[in-house]
Design a protein around this motif. Structure first.
Motif, short mmCIF file in Angstrom:
data_model
loop_
_atom_site.label_atom_id
_atom_site.label_comp_id
_atom_site.label_asym_id
_atom_site.label_seq_id
_atom_site.Cartn_x
_atom_site.Cartn_y
_atom_site.Cartn_z
N THR A 232 -10.25 -5.13 -11.89
CA THR A 232 -10.70 -5.59 -13.12
C THR A 232 -10.72 -7.27 -13.32
O THR A 232 -9.87 -7.92 -12.81
CB THR A 232 -9.58 -5.08 -14.20
N ARG A 236 -14.19 -6.77 -17.09
CA ARG A 236 -15.20 -5.98 -16.19
C ARG A 236 -14.59 -5.01 -15.28
O ARG A 236 -13.32 -5.49 -14.78
CB ARG A 236 -16.25 -6.70 -15.55
N ARG A 237 -15.01 -3.95 -14.93
CA ARG A 237 -14.54 -3.02 -13.90
C ARG A 237 -15.41 -3.12 -12.72
O ARG A 237 -16.62 -3.11 -12.54
CB ARG A 237 -14.26 -1.70 -14.40
N ILE A 238 -14.96 -3.62 -11.51
CA ILE A 238 -15.46 -3.59 -10.34
C ILE A 238 -15.07 -2.72 -9.23
O ILE A 238 -14.19 -2.99 -8.54
CB ILE A 238 -15.62 -5.12 -9.75
N PRO A 276 -20.99 -8.74 -8.23
CA PRO A 276 -20.23 -8.59 -9.59
C PRO A 276 -19.45 -9.50 -9.55
O PRO A 276 -18.91 -9.72 -10.93
CB PRO A 276 -19.78 -7.17 -9.10
N GLN A 279 -20.85 -12.33 -11.37
CA GLN A 279 -21.37 -12.15 -12.60
C GLN A 279 -20.37 -11.97 -13.82
O GLN A 279 -20.44 -12.34 -14.98
CB GLN A 279 -22.13 -10.62 -12.73
N ALA A 280 -19.11 -11.66 -13.06
CA ALA A 280 -17.72 -11.56 -14.10
C ALA A 280 -17.50 -13.03 -14.67
O ALA A 280 -16.63 -13.13 -15.45
CB ALA A 280 -16.84 -10.77 -13.42
#
Length: 590
Positions: A232, A236-238, A276, A279-280
């Motif tokens: 997390t 966001r969750r990755i 990701p 992006q977070a």
């Protein structure tokens, strides 16, 4: 006259008046007549009766009856393996002549001869076998090397999102002392049966045994691959799937245990994780510089502080999740702030005060050139090279792929023009080489085209190839250098800005080692027509001046191969015999 039966034969002995006419002497002569030179009656070798035979016949009989069994391959058991080897290769042979001699006739003296007349006892004789020990040792050395089983520790591997146990293997090799093996071989050969000869071996036990391998699988490997772990970050969750994890996870031996090792740096670089994460959290961004209408470098957009996930933080977050279950497979990952290298405030301290150099390369207009040269110039424009840093064409422009905005174009490969993605970007490399040349900074890596291209300066041009040849230079000017790159449909220009250290004057020598071109034929559609041009060597140099005084000079020598004349034929047309050998392999691109 009395008759005496002797071992199945009849001997007629005259008797007169109760007195033996011939006496013992007559019996001896009769025995010699009946048994002399023959194998004694009742003599057997491994159940084969050779009694009453002459030595030659007895040997022939043993060769016929025993020879095949003693010539058969011998089975050798080495640990769990069974191998076969020829008896002769092991130096083992059956000596039937010596066997018959051992069986013998029992001698020719009176006692031996008379004994054979009046006895009928059976006599079993063992075969005589020979062993060439040197040959046997050499053969065993070869068999030992071929059959040696290396010790292998138990292991756990990860592949395709699953854990797999690799069972341990006990090391087995022939015992170094061959004496017992030779004795066992000889005894087994003498038996002449099919039972394998169990040779003495040395065993080495693995450090990581089956029990430890099973423990590692149960306690770590299987839970780690049981499902994704989820990070997390910034709301966001990755998720990171087992298929991604397996490429960065292994178990290594430490003493007699297997311990998990996570390659956090490799996992961080994996696109499935890197994208990701990027992006977070926002990345740091340097202040954007530009050149105003007066030719001065100034800040056109402010810097931005960013954040990043380090390899250590990623490893610390992922490791405890690997053995968790349910919610225990989700956890937060920490970030740390990243300050930009160049800010609006620090830009004034960079020492970018003036133009150091400018160079323009003109090129024939072509759609692929316009696209590829324009894209490379776009990626280079705005580069800032701090003092002591290196600038790299390949690092800055990246691989020339369609996904990166490049198209197929013409480049040089194997001494002639051909089509490939990114063709034409060497015009940008040549422009940068000359901008670097006249700015007076130090070249680190560069290479010219395999043959000369007329629109470039002789000896002052460069080509690049992804993964094999780069254009790199070191900023040794003492101040930052700003790069401006721009292009249009027929030209590309690169300017370097900084603080001028030298005035540069270029020199050029004559062409030497001139070599005439040949002729070649290629096949469409990849073939490109090529006009001929001589090959030659040329030396160019630069003179460094400060305050009008020469302080140093350096030279660069370039070798160009001949540019062969190339004509192209359809793919189904027969190719004519080559008029000359092919040009040496060159470096892409045109």
């Amino acid at each position: 006259m009395a008759r005496i039966r002797i071992h199945g034969r009849r001997a007629v002995l005259p008797v007169a008046g109760g007195t033996l006419a011939v006496g013992l002497g007559g019996l001896y002569l009769t025995g010699l007549l009946l048994t002399g030179g023959q194998v004694a009656e009742g003599t057997t070798v491994r159940g084969i009766d050779i009694g009453g035979m002459s030595p030659a016949k007895a040997q022939a009989e043993l060769d016929r009856r025993l020879g095949p069994a003693f010539a058969a391959p011998i089975a050798l058991k080495i640990g769990d393996r069974t191998e076969k080897a020829d008896a002769a290769a092991l130096g083992l042979t059956l000596d039937t002549a010596a066997t018959v001699k051992n069986a013998g006739s029992g001698g020719s003296g009176p006692v031996a001869v008379l004994g054979r007349l009046f006895t009928s006892s059976e006599r079993a004789v063992e075969p005589v076998v020979r062993m060439d020990e040197n040959k046997a040792r050499t053969a065993l050395d070869g068999i030992g090397a071929a059959t040696e089983q290396k010790v292998r520790d138990g292991q756990v591997s990860f592949e395709k999102g699953r854990a797999k146990a690799v069972e341990p293997v006990t090391g087995v090799r022939l015992a170094e002392n061959r004496d017992q093996a030779l004795a066992d071989l000889r005894a087994a050969y003498l038996r002449a049966d099919a039972a394998p000869v169990v040779l003495p071996v040395q065993q080495t036990q693995p450090k990581i045994g089956a029990a430890e391998t099973a423990r590692a699988m149960k306690e770590f490997a299987e839970p780690a691959m049981s499902g994704p772990v989820t990070l997390t970050l910034a709301g966001r969750r990755i998720p990171i799937t087992p298929a991604v994890l397996d490429g960065h996870l292994e178990m290594k031996a430490e003493g007699n245990r297997l311990v998990p090792v996570l390659d956090a740096k490799g996992l961080l670089a994996d696109p499935a994780v890197a994208r990701p994460l990027a992006q977070a959290v926002p990345s740091a961004r340097d202040a954007r510089l530009g050149v105003d209408t007066a030719g001065r470098v100034q800040v056109v957009s402010e810097a931005r502080t960013g954040a990043q996930v380090t390899a250590k933080a990623l490893g610390d977050a992922v490791r405890p999740l690997l053995t968790g279950t349910g919610a225990g497979r989700t956890g937060a990952v920490a970030t740390e702030a990243v300050r930009p290298r160049i800010t609006g405030e620090s830009a004034a301290q960079l020492g970018i005060r003036e133009q150091l150099s400018s160079f323009t390369v003109n090129f024939p207009a072509a759609p692929y050139r316009i696209t590829n040269i324009g894209r490379a110039a776009e990626l280079i424009d705005g580069s800032v090279v701090l003092p002591g840093e290196q600038w790299s064409f390949n690092r800055t422009v990246g691989e020339r792929t369609k996904e990166s905005g490049f198209v197929d174009g013409i480049m040089i490969n194997d001494g002639q023009y051909t089509k490939s993605p990114g063709g034409g970007v060497s015009a940008v490399a040549t422009t940068m080489f000359n901008a670097m040349f006249f700015a007076g900074v130090k070249p680190i890596e560069f290479g010219a085209h395999s043959f000369y291209i007329e629109r470039y300066p002789e000896g002052r041009e460069a080509t690049v190839a992804w993964g094999t040849l780069d254009l790199r230079w070191l900023n040794d000017s003492g101040h930052a250098i700003y790069v401006q790159a721009e292009s249009d449909d027929t030209s590309v220009t690169i300017r370097l800005f900084g603080t001028k250290k030298y005035e540069i004057e270029a020199t050029q020598g004559p062409r030497t080692q001139i070599k005439e071109p040949g002729k070649r034929t290629g096949t469409l559609p990849k073939c490109e027509v090529q006009t001929p041009l001589e090959g030659f060597d040329v030396t160019v140099g630069r003179i460094f001046r400060q305050d009008g005084r020469e302080v140093k000079r350096e030279n660069f020598t370039t070798h160009y191969t001949p540019r062969d004349e190339v004509t192209c034929t359809p793919a189904d047309a027969p190719a004519p015999a080559p008029a000359s050998p092919a040009a040496p392999k060159g470096t892409p691109a045109a």
